[in-house]
Design an enzyme around this catalytic site. Structure first.
Site, PDB file in Angstrom:
ATOM      1  N   HIS A   1       0.862  -1.197   0.000  1.00 45.13           N
ATOM      2  CA  HIS A   1       0.000   0.000   0.000  1.00 45.13           C
ATOM      3  C   HIS A   1       0.895   1.243   0.000  1.00 45.13           C
ATOM      4  O   HIS A   1       1.834   1.331   0.793  1.00 45.13           O
ATOM      5  CB  HIS A   1      -0.899  -0.004   1.248  1.00 45.13           C
ATOM      6  CG  HIS A   1      -1.837   1.163   1.248  1.00 45.13           C
ATOM      7  ND1 HIS A   1      -2.942   1.216   0.428  1.00 45.13           N
ATOM      8  CD2 HIS A   1      -1.815   2.334   1.915  1.00 45.13           C
ATOM      9  CE1 HIS A   1      -3.565   2.376   0.606  1.00 45.13           C
ATOM     10  NE2 HIS A   1      -2.897   3.069   1.503  1.00 45.13           N
TER      11      HIS A   1
ATOM     12  N   ASP B   1      -6.944  -3.096   4.121  1.00 47.73           N
ATOM     13  CA  ASP B   1      -5.647  -2.548   4.570  1.00 47.73           C
ATOM     14  C   ASP B   1      -5.469  -2.687   6.083  1.00 47.73           C
ATOM     15  O   ASP B   1      -4.888  -1.811   6.727  1.00 47.73           O
ATOM     16  CB  ASP B   1      -5.506  -1.062   4.171  1.00 47.73           C
ATOM     17  CG  ASP B   1      -5.555  -0.846   2.666  1.00 47.73           C
ATOM     18  OD1 ASP B   1      -5.138  -1.755   1.929  1.00 47.73           O
ATOM     19  OD2 ASP B   1      -5.997   0.232   2.227  1.00 47.73           O
TER      20      ASP B   1
HETATM   21  C1  GRF Z   1       1.428   0.986  -6.406  1.00 47.48           C
HETATM   22  O1  GRF Z   1       1.589   2.308  -5.941  1.00 47.48           O
HETATM   23  C2  GRF Z   1       0.884   0.123  -5.313  1.00 47.48           C
HETATM   24  O2  GRF Z   1       1.368   0.443  -4.046  1.00 47.48           O
HETATM   25  C3  GRF Z   1      -0.579   0.433  -5.379  1.00 47.48           C
HETATM   26  O3  GRF Z   1      -0.853   0.537  -6.773  1.00 47.48           O
HETATM   27  C4  GRF Z   1       0.335   0.922  -7.471  1.00 47.48           C
HETATM   28  C5  GRF Z   1       0.599  -0.112  -8.522  1.00 47.48           C
HETATM   29  O4  GRF Z   1       1.696   0.210  -9.326  1.00 47.48           O
HETATM   30  N1  GRF Z   1      -1.355  -0.508  -4.627  1.00 47.48           N
HETATM   31  P1  GRF Z   1       2.359  -0.860 -10.284  1.00 47.48           P
HETATM   32  O5  GRF Z   1       1.259  -1.536 -11.067  1.00 47.48           O
HETATM   33  O6  GRF Z   1       3.124  -1.828  -9.433  1.00 47.48           O
HETATM   34  O7  GRF Z   1       3.264  -0.073 -11.188  1.00 47.48           O
END
Ligand code: GRF
Length: 210
Positions: free
Chosen positions: A110, A151
């Protein structure tokens, strides 16, 4: 060898960080057996394919109702039977039956310091928009086990990241990814794969090596 499934919805930069960490030895004792996406256009699926990892499309849109999707998704996961499920930017709520079946075997990244800026409505860029709206000076990322709540599961690791004057949500998102997410997630998988952490009640504790 820990067998992991990674669930994604979009760009897959966290997936890439995990794949790179396996390649360069920062994660040991683990392999990715499949990548599941709810989005056929997810760049994450290309990243999986380039690595020779099977990509599986599992979208609620392809099922009559949510229960049918939840059943199919849980069945697919049971078939794959991973030791660990990694939610890396996965925008679909994990069915309760899957949480129960894979208790303490699902982790999520998260992009904020839980319990701040998390829960319903806090996903993707929206998290960083809210952080900037509130004017906090420090944000970060959290890796945690997934339970029935949103979460809310036991926290594995957190890393703080500074908010800077003039940040836009996009700029802040990139800094949080580079300075926290892409480091924390591979490290957590490595810790789990090598038996260095365990869940004790509602907390995660380090397993002493002596
Ligand atoms: C990341 O910021 C993750 O923490 C959130 O969604 C985003 C996904 O990014 N849950 P990616 O697909 O890994 O580039």
């Amino acid at each position: 060898m820990l067998r992991a499934v990674i669930c994604v919805s979009g760009g897959g930069t966290n997936l890439q960080a995990v794949l790179d960490a396996i390649d360069n030895g920062r994660i040991t004792n683990a392999e990715i057996i499949a990548v599941i996406s709810n989005n056929a256009g997810a760049k994450a699926l290309d990243r999986a394919e380039k690595h020779g990892i099977q990509g599986i499309l599992m979208s609620p849109k392809n099922y009559g109702d949510r229960d049918a999707f939840n059943r199919a998704f849980t069945e697919k996961m049971c078939e794959l039977n991973p030791d660990l499920i990694v939610l890396a930017g996965f925008l679909v709520k994990i069915p309760e039956e899957m949480v129960a079946r894979f208790s303490n075997r699902i982790i999520n990244i998260h992009p904020a310091l839980i319990p701040s800026f998390c829960g319903v409505g806090y996903y993707g860029l929206k998290v960083h928009e809210k952080v900037l709206e509130r004017g906090v000076k420090v944000t970060g990322a959290t890796v945690h086990f997934v339970n029935e709540g949103m979460d809310e599961g036991p926290i594995i690791a957190q890393k703080a990241v500074e908010v800077q004057e003039g940040d836009t949500p996009e700029v802040l998102q990139k800094r949080v990814m580079e300075q926290a997410e892409w480091i924390l997630l591979p490290a957590a998988i490595d810790d789990i794969a090598n038996g260095r952490i365990k869940v004790a009640g509602d907390k995660v504790v380090r397993v002493s090596s002596t």
